[in-house]
Design a protein around this motif. Structure first.
Motif, PDB file in Angstrom:
ATOM      1  N   SER A  23     -58.953  61.088  49.827  1.00 36.37           N
ATOM      2  CA  SER A  23     -60.312  61.600  49.792  1.00 36.37           C
ATOM      3  C   SER A  23     -60.774  61.917  48.377  1.00 36.37           C
ATOM      4  N   TYR A  24     -59.862  61.873  47.370  1.00 37.52           N
ATOM      5  CA  TYR A  24     -60.244  62.168  46.003  1.00 37.52           C
ATOM      6  C   TYR A  24     -61.098  61.048  45.429  1.00 37.52           C
ATOM      7  N   PRO A  25     -62.051  61.385  44.561  1.00 42.76           N
ATOM      8  CA  PRO A  25     -62.762  60.341  43.833  1.00 42.76           C
ATOM      9  C   PRO A  25     -61.793  59.560  42.956  1.00 42.76           C
ATOM     10  N   ALA A  26     -62.143  58.333  42.641  1.00 41.83           N
ATOM     11  CA  ALA A  26     -61.244  57.455  41.878  1.00 41.83           C
ATOM     12  C   ALA A  26     -60.882  58.038  40.529  1.00 41.83           C
ATOM     13  N   ASN A  27     -61.837  58.720  39.877  1.00 40.34           N
ATOM     14  CA  ASN A  27     -61.556  59.224  38.533  1.00 40.34           C
ATOM     15  C   ASN A  27     -60.533  60.353  38.552  1.00 40.34           C
ATOM     16  N   VAL A  28     -60.367  61.051  39.699  1.00 38.55           N
ATOM     17  CA  VAL A  28     -59.394  62.129  39.775  1.00 38.55           C
ATOM     18  C   VAL A  28     -57.984  61.583  39.643  1.00 38.55           C
ATOM     19  N   ALA A  29     -57.740  60.435  40.249  1.00 35.80           N
ATOM     20  CA  ALA A  29     -56.393  59.871  40.231  1.00 35.80           C
ATOM     21  C   ALA A  29     -56.054  59.193  38.922  1.00 35.80           C
ATOM     22  N   ARG A  41     -48.154  58.708  39.660  1.00 37.02           N
ATOM     23  CA  ARG A  41     -47.863  57.525  40.467  1.00 37.02           C
ATOM     24  C   ARG A  41     -46.359  57.405  40.747  1.00 37.02           C
ATOM     25  N   CYS A  42     -46.055  56.648  41.782  1.00 33.83           N
ATOM     26  CA  CYS A  42     -44.664  56.454  42.169  1.00 33.83           C
ATOM     27  C   CYS A  42     -43.847  55.791  41.066  1.00 33.83           C
ATOM     28  N   SER A  43     -44.484  54.972  40.264  1.00 28.47           N
ATOM     29  CA  SER A  43     -43.793  54.245  39.200  1.00 28.47           C
ATOM     30  C   SER A  43     -43.448  55.125  38.005  1.00 28.47           C
ATOM     31  N   SER A  44     -43.985  56.348  37.986  1.00 30.25           N
ATOM     32  CA  SER A  44     -43.745  57.248  36.858  1.00 30.25           C
ATOM     33  C   SER A  44     -42.316  57.778  36.880  1.00 30.25           C
ATOM     34  N   PRO A  45     -41.657  57.898  35.712  1.00 24.03           N
ATOM     35  CA  PRO A  45     -40.320  58.498  35.657  1.00 24.03           C
ATOM     36  C   PRO A  45     -40.303  59.911  36.224  1.00 24.03           C
ATOM     37  N   ALA A  46     -41.422  60.639  36.089  1.00 25.60           N
ATOM     38  CA  ALA A  46     -41.487  62.001  36.613  1.00 25.60           C
ATOM     39  C   ALA A  46     -41.283  62.023  38.119  1.00 25.60           C
ATOM     40  N   ALA A 106     -39.145  64.291  44.692  1.00 25.16           N
ATOM     41  CA  ALA A 106     -40.369  63.934  45.388  1.00 25.16           C
ATOM     42  C   ALA A 106     -40.235  62.579  46.082  1.00 25.16           C
ATOM     43  N   LYS A 107     -41.160  62.319  46.997  1.00 22.85           N
ATOM     44  CA  LYS A 107     -41.192  61.067  47.734  1.00 22.85           C
ATOM     45  C   LYS A 107     -42.402  60.245  47.303  1.00 22.85           C
ATOM     46  N   CYS A 108     -42.301  58.967  47.526  1.00 20.95           N
ATOM     47  CA  CYS A 108     -43.406  58.070  47.179  1.00 20.95           C
ATOM     48  C   CYS A 108     -44.216  57.748  48.433  1.00 20.95           C
ATOM     49  N   ASP A 109     -45.528  57.865  48.305  1.00 20.69           N
ATOM     50  CA  ASP A 109     -46.412  57.417  49.380  1.00 20.69           C
ATOM     51  C   ASP A 109     -46.772  55.961  49.102  1.00 20.69           C
ATOM     52  N   PRO A 110     -46.235  55.008  49.853  1.00 22.33           N
ATOM     53  CA  PRO A 110     -46.455  53.588  49.559  1.00 22.33           C
ATOM     54  C   PRO A 110     -47.904  53.144  49.706  1.00 22.33           C
ATOM     55  N   LYS A 111     -48.699  53.880  50.471  1.00 26.83           N
ATOM     56  CA  LYS A 111     -50.096  53.481  50.660  1.00 26.83           C
ATOM     57  C   LYS A 111     -50.954  53.821  49.445  1.00 26.83           C
ATOM     58  N   SER A 112     -50.815  55.044  48.958  1.00 27.03           N
ATOM     59  CA  SER A 112     -51.626  55.444  47.800  1.00 27.03           C
ATOM     60  C   SER A 112     -50.899  55.238  46.488  1.00 27.03           C
ATOM     61  N   GLU A 113     -49.566  55.029  46.562  1.00 31.05           N
ATOM     62  CA  GLU A 113     -48.705  54.867  45.393  1.00 31.05           C
ATOM     63  C   GLU A 113     -48.655  56.139  44.544  1.00 31.05           C
ATOM     64  N   TYR A 114     -48.874  57.291  45.189  1.00 25.91           N
ATOM     65  CA  TYR A 114     -48.781  58.568  44.497  1.00 25.91           C
ATOM     66  C   TYR A 114     -47.536  59.325  44.951  1.00 25.91           C
ATOM     67  N   CYS A 115     -47.093  60.245  44.091  1.00 25.70           N
ATOM     68  CA  CYS A 115     -45.842  60.969  44.287  1.00 25.70           C
ATOM     69  C   CYS A 115     -46.105  62.264  45.064  1.00 25.70           C
ATOM     70  N   ILE A 116     -45.422  62.395  46.193  1.00 22.40           N
ATOM     71  CA  ILE A 116     -45.572  63.574  47.045  1.00 22.40           C
ATOM     72  C   ILE A 116     -44.315  64.430  46.941  1.00 22.40           C
ATOM     73  N   TYR A 117     -44.498  65.742  46.727  1.00 22.52           N
ATOM     74  CA  TYR A 117     -43.332  66.617  46.682  1.00 22.52           C
ATOM     75  C   TYR A 117     -43.335  67.546  47.903  1.00 22.52           C
ATOM     76  N   LEU A 126     -47.409  65.644  43.120  1.00 22.92           N
ATOM     77  CA  LEU A 126     -47.148  65.884  41.709  1.00 22.92           C
ATOM     78  C   LEU A 126     -48.314  65.332  40.907  1.00 22.92           C
ATOM     79  N   ALA A 127     -48.702  66.072  39.886  1.00 20.06           N
ATOM     80  CA  ALA A 127     -49.877  65.685  39.109  1.00 20.06           C
ATOM     81  C   ALA A 127     -49.721  66.160  37.674  1.00 20.06           C
ATOM     82  N   SER A 128     -50.625  65.714  36.821  1.00 19.61           N
ATOM     83  CA  SER A 128     -50.719  66.227  35.458  1.00 19.61           C
ATOM     84  C   SER A 128     -52.093  66.859  35.288  1.00 19.61           C
ATOM     85  N   GLU A 129     -52.171  67.812  34.383  1.00 13.83           N
ATOM     86  CA  GLU A 129     -53.420  68.536  34.198  1.00 13.83           C
ATOM     87  C   GLU A 129     -53.405  69.221  32.840  1.00 13.83           C
TER      88      GLU A 129
END
Length: 457
Positions: free
Chosen positions: A23-29, A159-164, A170-181, A195-198
């Protein structure tokens, strides 16, 4: 069957997070923070019972405050002991006591662009920075405004591809390719998010601000963690295990804090400094990190000029990592192995004999009296470390007021649930600046009035 139920439960939580992230806008990700790291980030620390704390209760009695400190310390030490004894347990890896409520220190830090203040609990036994974010499927009440990632131009999902992501649990969400903890704690409570950066904003001593990129934090959307409705999350100061970029690693692997009189609600000079500009002064001693905890090399105890008959091996860590002495910012009292505690108790009893009357208590050594009035002239109790470093405990660090007419020693023997690890709590660290240089494996103790350092905070 239990494994299947746990997997199904996590899958349900994962679906919830996927829905939230989608549901996030594209620029958030995709937004990124500026790769700038200042030398020093200074933060005012607010003790639970301070007039500056949202928990401050002017009508609380001495007995009520003491009871809260006792209960929170015992709860924390039990959970830390379980974590240490289960280092390979996924549920214990979080290094965070599930009960947020307690008597620790709070810090207000702003996140995002524009910055939104968040009130975080400081925890030297936790390796993650996390706070609640909108949309919240299940959240506890908090006093600051809930953080909304969609309104921050510097927020970015990892993203799932990130070393972090790969370096964390954390787990990878294959649909959004984002990292879930997901962090599940030892009492079954949990926090789930992405997981995010800010960008974080710190205030400076000249009323300015400095902006710092936070490479990894937990943006929590589902929380079943007990809280009292004030803080919004945790600032972990543990160095952590493995390659996960914990807050301490991200900000230079150095930090220091100065703690004054925690019994004075008016005291306003407690502070924390993160980064290479941390105050690393005073006498150094060996610092070890293990399982995310900080261990110090305690070698003996003296009262006045008298060194107590304690074998230094009592406080040493075993070949398998058992035993030793931890130092902690979230535990009020100090706990010692029986072989170290009994000589101390005996000497205190000898000094008190004929002066104050003993009062029975199931855990503490207590006497009828007042700390400020009846302990004048009581000798300093000194914790002695390798390298000639010392922590000197005056009467306000060695004793506390249990009630209006009863005082107790702020050091206890290990409780049965503990596994041989002694613990140096906050009261023993009063009137000191404590500096951690983790890469050098050193911790520094500098006796000082924290108000002297006010100009740099």
């Amino acid at each position: 069957m239990a494994t299947t139920m746990i997997a199904a439960h996590f899958f349900f939580l994962l679906i919830c997070i996927v829905t939230i992230i989608s549901s996030y806008p594209a620029n958030v990700a995709s937004s990124m923070t500026t790769p700038f790291k200042p030398r020093k980030m200074a933060i005012k620390l607010i003790h639970h019972d301070s007039i500056h704390s949202p928990y401050y209760n002017p009508s609380a009695t001495i007995s009520e405050r003491a009871e809260l400190a006792i209960n929170s310390s015992l709860t924390r030490i039990r959970y830390l002991s379980k974590i240490i004894s289960n280092p390979n347990d996924d549920d214990a890896r979080s290094h965070l006591v599930p009960a947020i409520r307690g008597t620790g220190f709070l810090a207000s830090i702003s996140f995002g662009t524009p910055p939104v203040p968040q009130l975080l609990l400081i925890d030297s036994a936790s390796d993650l920075l996390w706070f609640q974010c909108l949309p919240c499927t299940t959240c506890f009440k908090q006093s600051p405004s809930l953080f909304d990632p969609t309104k921050s131009s510097t927020y970015s999902n990892i993203r799932c591809s990130s070393p972090a992501c790969s370096n964390s649990t954390a787990k990878c969400d294959p649909k959004s390719e984002y990292c879930i903890y997901k962090r599940t704690y030892l009492d079954g409570t949990f926090t789930v998010g992405n997981l995010a950066s800010e960008q974080a904003t710190f205030e400076t001593s000249d009323e300015g601000t400095v902006k710092v990129p936070i490479e990894v934090f937990g943006c929590s959307h589902i929380n079943r963690v007990p809280a009292d409705g004030q803080e919004s999350g945790i600032l972990g100061l543990s160095y952590g295990n493995g390659d996960l970029p914990t807050p301490v690693k991200q900000l230079g692997s150095k930090f220091s804090y100065c703690i004054g009189n925690i019994d004075d609600p008016q005291y306003q000079y407690n502070h924390l400094i993160l980064g290479d500009g941390a105050i690393i002064e005073g006498d150094p001693t060996t610092l070890q990190t293990d399982k995310g905890f900080y261990f110090v090399d305690l070698q003996g105890i003296s009262i006045g000029e008298k060194k107590l008959p304690i074998d230094p091996r009592v406080f040493q860590r075993g070949a398998s990592g058992e035993g030793g002495v931890m130092i902690d910012s979230g535990t009020t009292f100090t706990f010692l192995k029986e072989e170290g505690y009994v000589p101390l108790q005996n000497e205190v009893e000898s000094l008190m004999a004929g002066i104050l009357n003993r009062v029975s208590h199931p855990s503490f050594l207590c006497y009828a009296g007042n700390v400020e009035i009846d302990l004048t002239g009581f000798p300093v109790v000194t914790l002695q470390f390798s390298g000639n470093a010392q922590l000197g405990l005056d009467t306000n660090s060695m004793f506390f007021q249990l009630s209006a007419g009863v005082l107790c020693m702020a050091i206890l023997p290990l409780i049965p649930e503990m596994n041989g690890e002694s613990m140096i709590g906050v009261m023993a660290q009063q009137s000191y600046n404590v500096g951690y240089d983790i890469r050098q494996g050193k911790i520094f103790f500098q006796r000082i009035d924290c108000s002297v350092l006010e100009s740099i905070v």
